[in-house]
Design a protein around this motif. Structure first.
Motif, PDB file in Angstrom:
ATOM      1  N   CYS A 194      -5.307 -11.136  -3.896  1.00 32.55           N
ATOM      2  CA  CYS A 194      -5.117  -9.807  -3.312  1.00 32.55           C
ATOM      3  C   CYS A 194      -3.646  -9.596  -2.973  1.00 32.55           C
ATOM      4  N   ARG A 195      -3.229  -8.363  -3.051  1.00 39.84           N
ATOM      5  CA  ARG A 195      -1.840  -8.009  -2.738  1.00 39.84           C
ATOM      6  C   ARG A 195      -1.849  -7.180  -1.458  1.00 39.84           C
ATOM      7  N   ALA A 196      -1.287  -7.738  -0.412  1.00 40.81           N
ATOM      8  CA  ALA A 196      -1.240  -7.058   0.879  1.00 40.81           C
ATOM      9  C   ALA A 196       0.176  -6.557   1.110  1.00 40.81           C
ATOM     10  N   VAL A 197       0.319  -5.275   1.223  1.00 44.19           N
ATOM     11  CA  VAL A 197       1.617  -4.676   1.524  1.00 44.19           C
ATOM     12  C   VAL A 197       1.506  -3.948   2.860  1.00 44.19           C
ATOM     13  N   ARG A 198       2.513  -3.205   3.194  1.00 44.60           N
ATOM     14  CA  ARG A 198       2.584  -2.591   4.524  1.00 44.60           C
ATOM     15  C   ARG A 198       1.414  -1.647   4.827  1.00 44.60           C
ATOM     16  N   SER A 199       1.001  -0.852   3.855  1.00 44.85           N
ATOM     17  CA  SER A 199       0.019   0.192   4.153  1.00 44.85           C
ATOM     18  C   SER A 199      -1.323   0.033   3.442  1.00 44.85           C
ATOM     19  N   TYR A 200      -1.478  -0.980   2.608  1.00 44.70           N
ATOM     20  CA  TYR A 200      -2.765  -1.165   1.938  1.00 44.70           C
ATOM     21  C   TYR A 200      -2.879  -2.594   1.430  1.00 44.70           C
ATOM     22  N   ILE A 201      -4.112  -2.977   1.097  1.00 42.29           N
ATOM     23  CA  ILE A 201      -4.404  -4.250   0.446  1.00 42.29           C
ATOM     24  C   ILE A 201      -5.139  -3.900  -0.833  1.00 42.29           C
ATOM     25  N   GLU A 202      -4.686  -4.456  -1.938  1.00 46.30           N
ATOM     26  CA  GLU A 202      -5.379  -4.178  -3.194  1.00 46.30           C
ATOM     27  C   GLU A 202      -5.945  -5.455  -3.785  1.00 46.30           C
ATOM     28  N   ASN A 203      -7.058  -5.301  -4.479  1.00 44.68           N
ATOM     29  CA  ASN A 203      -7.708  -6.408  -5.155  1.00 44.68           C
ATOM     30  C   ASN A 203      -7.673  -6.109  -6.654  1.00 44.68           C
ATOM     31  N   PRO A 204      -6.771  -6.722  -7.400  1.00 44.25           N
ATOM     32  CA  PRO A 204      -6.673  -6.419  -8.830  1.00 44.25           C
ATOM     33  C   PRO A 204      -7.876  -6.878  -9.652  1.00 44.25           C
ATOM     34  N   ARG A 205      -8.678  -7.781  -9.117  1.00 44.48           N
ATOM     35  CA  ARG A 205      -9.860  -8.259  -9.858  1.00 44.48           C
ATOM     36  C   ARG A 205     -10.933  -7.184  -9.995  1.00 44.48           C
ATOM     37  N   ASN A 206     -11.007  -6.262  -9.043  1.00 46.70           N
ATOM     38  CA  ASN A 206     -12.031  -5.209  -9.133  1.00 46.70           C
ATOM     39  C   ASN A 206     -11.455  -3.810  -8.913  1.00 46.70           C
ATOM     40  N   ASN A 207     -10.126  -3.712  -8.901  1.00 50.29           N
ATOM     41  CA  ASN A 207      -9.431  -2.433  -8.682  1.00 50.29           C
ATOM     42  C   ASN A 207      -9.755  -1.807  -7.334  1.00 50.29           C
ATOM     43  N   GLY A 208     -10.005  -2.640  -6.346  1.00 49.97           N
ATOM     44  CA  GLY A 208     -10.325  -2.155  -5.017  1.00 49.97           C
ATOM     45  C   GLY A 208      -9.093  -1.990  -4.150  1.00 49.97           C
ATOM     46  N   VAL A 209      -9.248  -1.182  -3.110  1.00 46.97           N
ATOM     47  CA  VAL A 209      -8.162  -0.962  -2.161  1.00 46.97           C
ATOM     48  C   VAL A 209      -8.732  -0.821  -0.746  1.00 46.97           C
ATOM     49  N   LEU A 210      -8.000  -1.366   0.214  1.00 47.47           N
ATOM     50  CA  LEU A 210      -8.325  -1.246   1.630  1.00 47.47           C
ATOM     51  C   LEU A 210      -7.135  -0.574   2.286  1.00 47.47           C
ATOM     52  N   ARG A 211      -7.400   0.495   3.041  1.00 51.74           N
ATOM     53  CA  ARG A 211      -6.310   1.191   3.725  1.00 51.74           C
ATOM     54  C   ARG A 211      -6.837   1.863   4.984  1.00 51.74           C
ATOM     55  N   THR A 212      -5.924   2.447   5.750  1.00 49.52           N
ATOM     56  CA  THR A 212      -6.290   3.097   7.007  1.00 49.52           C
ATOM     57  C   THR A 212      -6.159   4.608   6.890  1.00 49.52           C
ATOM     58  N   VAL A 213      -6.894   5.282   7.764  1.00 50.34           N
ATOM     59  CA  VAL A 213      -6.745   6.730   7.931  1.00 50.34           C
ATOM     60  C   VAL A 213      -6.826   7.026   9.428  1.00 50.34           C
ATOM     61  N   SER A 214      -6.278   8.165   9.810  1.00 48.76           N
ATOM     62  CA  SER A 214      -6.353   8.571  11.214  1.00 48.76           C
ATOM     63  C   SER A 214      -7.383   9.686  11.366  1.00 48.76           C
ATOM     64  N   ALA A 215      -7.580  10.145  12.573  1.00 50.50           N
ATOM     65  CA  ALA A 215      -8.649  11.092  12.888  1.00 50.50           C
ATOM     66  C   ALA A 215      -8.407  12.504  12.390  1.00 50.50           C
ATOM     67  N   ASP A 216      -7.356  12.745  11.644  1.00 46.74           N
ATOM     68  CA  ASP A 216      -7.145  14.063  11.053  1.00 46.74           C
ATOM     69  C   ASP A 216      -8.143  14.227   9.908  1.00 46.74           C
ATOM     70  N   ALA A 217      -9.358  14.605  10.266  1.00 51.59           N
ATOM     71  CA  ALA A 217     -10.450  14.669   9.291  1.00 51.59           C
ATOM     72  C   ALA A 217     -10.173  15.653   8.161  1.00 51.59           C
ATOM     73  N   SER A 218      -9.433  16.693   8.437  1.00 47.77           N
ATOM     74  CA  SER A 218      -9.194  17.692   7.406  1.00 47.77           C
ATOM     75  C   SER A 218      -8.432  17.113   6.223  1.00 47.77           C
ATOM     76  N   GLY A 219      -7.696  16.035   6.423  1.00 45.04           N
ATOM     77  CA  GLY A 219      -6.934  15.434   5.338  1.00 45.04           C
ATOM     78  C   GLY A 219      -7.648  14.297   4.647  1.00 45.04           C
ATOM     79  N   GLN A 220      -8.913  14.046   4.974  1.00 46.31           N
ATOM     80  CA  GLN A 220      -9.616  12.883   4.440  1.00 46.31           C
ATOM     81  C   GLN A 220     -10.679  13.234   3.399  1.00 46.31           C
ATOM     82  N   HIS A 221     -10.752  14.465   2.970  1.00 43.49           N
ATOM     83  CA  HIS A 221     -11.740  14.843   1.955  1.00 43.49           C
ATOM     84  C   HIS A 221     -11.325  14.277   0.605  1.00 43.49           C
ATOM     85  N   GLY A 222     -12.278  14.065  -0.276  1.00 45.86           N
ATOM     86  CA  GLY A 222     -11.988  13.571  -1.615  1.00 45.86           C
ATOM     87  C   GLY A 222     -12.073  12.061  -1.746  1.00 45.86           C
ATOM     88  N   LEU A 223     -12.367  11.357  -0.675  1.00 46.62           N
ATOM     89  CA  LEU A 223     -12.514   9.909  -0.742  1.00 46.62           C
ATOM     90  C   LEU A 223     -13.859   9.545  -1.371  1.00 46.62           C
TER      91      LEU A 223
END
Length: 179
Positions: free
Chosen positions: A109-138
């Motif tokens: 896995c590649r862990a950088v400042r704002s996300y962690i990615e898993n190249p074996r399955n094209n996955g990503v882990l990241r954070t979001v804040s409570a501004d719900a209006s900007g979180q659509h499309g996930l």
């Protein structure tokens, strides 16, 4: 077994391999990942963890986020850690990032400042804040919402909980301080 591959990165157990506390293993992990319906699908998809302060609930959430990213069998998992503000979400994310850095089994896995990615399955882990209006499309596989009691509205919960609709085995997890 996955959790035993992770090294604890803060607190009394820092530097030791993780042994789940009994309440974590028997009340959260085994039911969530071990109990299946007749068709083999996950029996529980919504998790609520409410315990007193300093009971390692954020550490548990970080471990579940990493399991979801690397070992849950989901193609291109999007794993999101949400909180009232980015600073709170970063607490859980930073634990996960440090666990990746200290774990031989997660070196891919590649862990950088704002996300962690898993190249074996094209996955990503990241954070979001409570501004719900900007979180659509996930298209989330796993959603972890930290310190739910501190949220002013249900908006972030609603947006993130509905973002798992296209996933076969989603998890929506709320963690919060009891009291």
């Amino acid at each position: 077994d996955f959790f035993r591959l992770l090294q604890l990165v803060e607190g009394k157990g820092a530097g030791k391999m993780w042994e789940l506390l009994p309440w974590m293993e028997y009340e959260i992990i085994r039911p969530l990942f071990g109990y299946k319906r007749a068709d083999g699908s996950r029996m529980y998809r919504t998790v609520w963890v409410e315990v007193g302060r300093k009971n390692a609930k954020t550490t548990l959430a970080a471990g579940i986020a990493l399991y979801s990213l690397t070992a849950d069998g989901e193609a291109a998992p999007q794993v999101i850690i949400g909180a009232r503000d980015r600073q709170q979400a970063k607490l859980c994310f930073e634990l996960a990032r440090k666990m990746v850095a200290s774990s031989d089994s997660l070196r891919h896995c590649r862990a950088v400042r704002s996300y962690i990615e898993n190249p074996r399955n094209n996955g990503v882990l990241r954070t979001v804040s409570a501004d719900a209006s900007g979180q659509h499309g996930l298209n989330c596989h796993t959603v972890i919402i930290d310190e739910v009691h501190a949220h002013r509205t249900r908006d972030l919960w609603e947006v993130l909980a509905t973002s798992v609709g296209a996933r076969e085995q989603p998890i929506v997890m709320g963690i919060t301080t009891a009291g």
